[in-house]
Design an enzyme around this catalytic site. Sequence first.
Site, mmCIF file in Angstrom:
data_model
loop_
_atom_site.group_PDB
_atom_site.id
_atom_site.type_symbol
_atom_site.label_atom_id
_atom_site.label_comp_id
_atom_site.label_asym_id
_atom_site.label_seq_id
_atom_site.Cartn_x
_atom_site.Cartn_y
_atom_site.Cartn_z
ATOM 1 N N HIS A 134 -51.343 -21.404 -14.526
ATOM 2 C CA HIS A 134 -51.516 -22.050 -13.226
ATOM 3 C C HIS A 134 -51.285 -20.979 -12.158
ATOM 4 O O HIS A 134 -50.504 -20.040 -12.372
ATOM 5 C CB HIS A 134 -50.442 -23.139 -13.130
ATOM 6 C CG HIS A 134 -50.564 -24.047 -11.951
ATOM 7 N ND1 HIS A 134 -50.117 -23.698 -10.695
ATOM 8 C CD2 HIS A 134 -51.030 -25.310 -11.833
ATOM 9 C CE1 HIS A 134 -50.313 -24.708 -9.866
ATOM 10 N NE2 HIS A 134 -50.870 -25.699 -10.524
ATOM 11 N N GLN A 214 -45.738 -28.712 -17.567
ATOM 12 C CA GLN A 214 -46.558 -29.696 -18.290
ATOM 13 C C GLN A 214 -45.947 -30.088 -19.630
ATOM 14 O O GLN A 214 -46.588 -30.817 -20.382
ATOM 15 C CB GLN A 214 -47.968 -29.135 -18.516
ATOM 16 C CG GLN A 214 -48.745 -28.896 -17.239
ATOM 17 C CD GLN A 214 -49.071 -30.187 -16.493
ATOM 18 O OE1 GLN A 214 -49.020 -31.283 -17.054
ATOM 19 N NE2 GLN A 214 -49.376 -30.060 -15.222
ATOM 20 N N CYS A 377 -56.099 -25.280 -10.120
ATOM 21 C CA CYS A 377 -55.250 -24.113 -9.808
ATOM 22 C C CYS A 377 -55.260 -23.121 -10.958
ATOM 23 O O CYS A 377 -54.237 -22.496 -11.262
ATOM 24 C CB CYS A 377 -53.814 -24.523 -9.475
ATOM 25 S SG CYS A 377 -53.694 -25.531 -8.015
#
Length: 587
Positions: A134, A214, A377
């Site tokens: 990311h 995540q 992103c």
Amino acid sequence: MTRFRSPAATASPFDVEAVRAQFPILATQAHGRPLVYLDNAASAQKPRAVVEAVSDYYLGKHANIHRGAYLLSQTATRLYEEARERVARFINAAEPAECLFTRGTTESINLVASSWGMQHLGPGDEIILSLLEHHSNIVPWQLVAERTGARIRVIPIDDAGDLQLDAYYQMLSPRTRLVAIGQVSNALGTINPVAEIIAAAHAIGALVLIDGAQWVAHGRTDVQALDADFYAFSGHKLYGPTGIGVLYGKRRLLDAMPPYQGGGDMIAHVSFTETTFAELPNKFEAGTPHIAGAVGLAAAIDWLDALGLEAVAAHEDALLREATTRLAEIPGLELKGTARDKAGVLSWVAVDPPISTLDMGTRLDLEGICVRTGHHCCEPLMDRLGVTSTARASFGVYNNRDDVERLAGALAEVFARARRRPGAERAAAIAETIAYPGAVAASPAAVAEEIRELFEVLPDWPMRYQQLIELGEGLPAMPEGLKTRANFVSGCQSQVYLAARVRPGTDDVIEFLADADADIVRGLIALLQRLFSGQRAADILAFDASAFFAELGLDQHLSLTRRNGLAAMAQRLRELAGLYRPDPDAP
Ligand code: PLP
């Protein structure tokens, strides 16, 4: 690293309907359809228990912490520090002081990059990242590399979205100072073998930061078992509040690091000649922290732990498998990210017929289904995949088979509808001749009146959206030759080209052609074209397009990037009009 294979996980009964009942938002509607929320990788919804913990705190227990002699301040301090203890137990930190509260994963990574990075990195040192990262786990390292002369190296991936570990092992060298890697890819769902990655880095003396944004809501986290040096995550992806997150760091590392920010609460003593800093964790928590956020995060952790992370993981895995099967059955849909071990994230693009991810997202939205479209992103990853964006569904604890069914059904319909549309070849053939559209009424204001009336008779946004699409379908085709760099409009998330000119034989009549890869944007172009093409420069400049679009409700129903794109197109036309406005003072 796997979450799903324990017998306990498959045996656990998991009552998803009982879970759903704790999320009032799931009983709401979007565009008149029951909400299907599949954007959990961006942010998870909040159960009642979390909202109540935050509101109880504000309604009955709030004061500033650490500084008050009075009971209420002591209560708030206790709740804040208990939240830290709860976090420490959740990730199995050796002690609560190793868990710093931050604003989220992004701030946690920036803290390490600024504090540890500025202290330890120098010219020739290497930081290893991966192609899956990311932007939050790329840009802070780029900033620190620029300031220290350190160099960034990137672990490649294979076509399935798995890290190429051989390349990683070869990259490791005495120059490697830090490996910063996500545990789960937010764009593809790949679960990385972080225990192995950490062990290999430690073997050559490098430190490892794990971006757990995540992971933490979807599997058990044990920072000691992993032997992670730093571990970052956000509360809002864990069913907790926004604006709160955690940076775990080993005590010996945090102790040796300089403060990240200066201010109240992080000092031992201040004078103008010398300031000394507080012990952990306060040294890294300057200013009044997000006390309610910490309280809410602890409530979220309690709530999730009570469900059992193994049961949650098994439930989400079953949804992922079912959704993968269903979406793979849609002809022309290509799944992106088929790694061996995946969390509940499903990314795809439409190859045949080509449908922009934006249009897929907008169509699904009109069915009440929330998915994310864009680069997530992860622009370097998108480049590697050869796309600019994907559509992504990401599962949370409250999603059920009905959600998967609705997604698959609605997507199949989006594909079927796109297939019924006239082919691209026909549009290209028409584009052989360049036909700039003329004025459809005497002035932009007169056109606006017609559009206003049209929108007024359409009762809801889905119908207006359909109307926009139909307007877009009638756009005069733009020849490929006009889709040049100079005609590219930046500021739009989709590919937009706009070619404007002064009509030959006139001094100040502006006309233009434009095109985009997304239907919704083509619809907006059609609106602009009706308003402005063929109109006189002075009339274009006199018309307040942004007020008109706001009046139509477009600013409520379009995302910020789309609104910016529309504004960028309107601005380009205004600039051109500005060049040709007749000078009122001219003789
Ligand atoms: N890292 C990953 C893998 C993410 O998915 C995200 C958010 O989507 C972040 C970092 C940044 O998290 P936050 O915006 O909560 O700081």
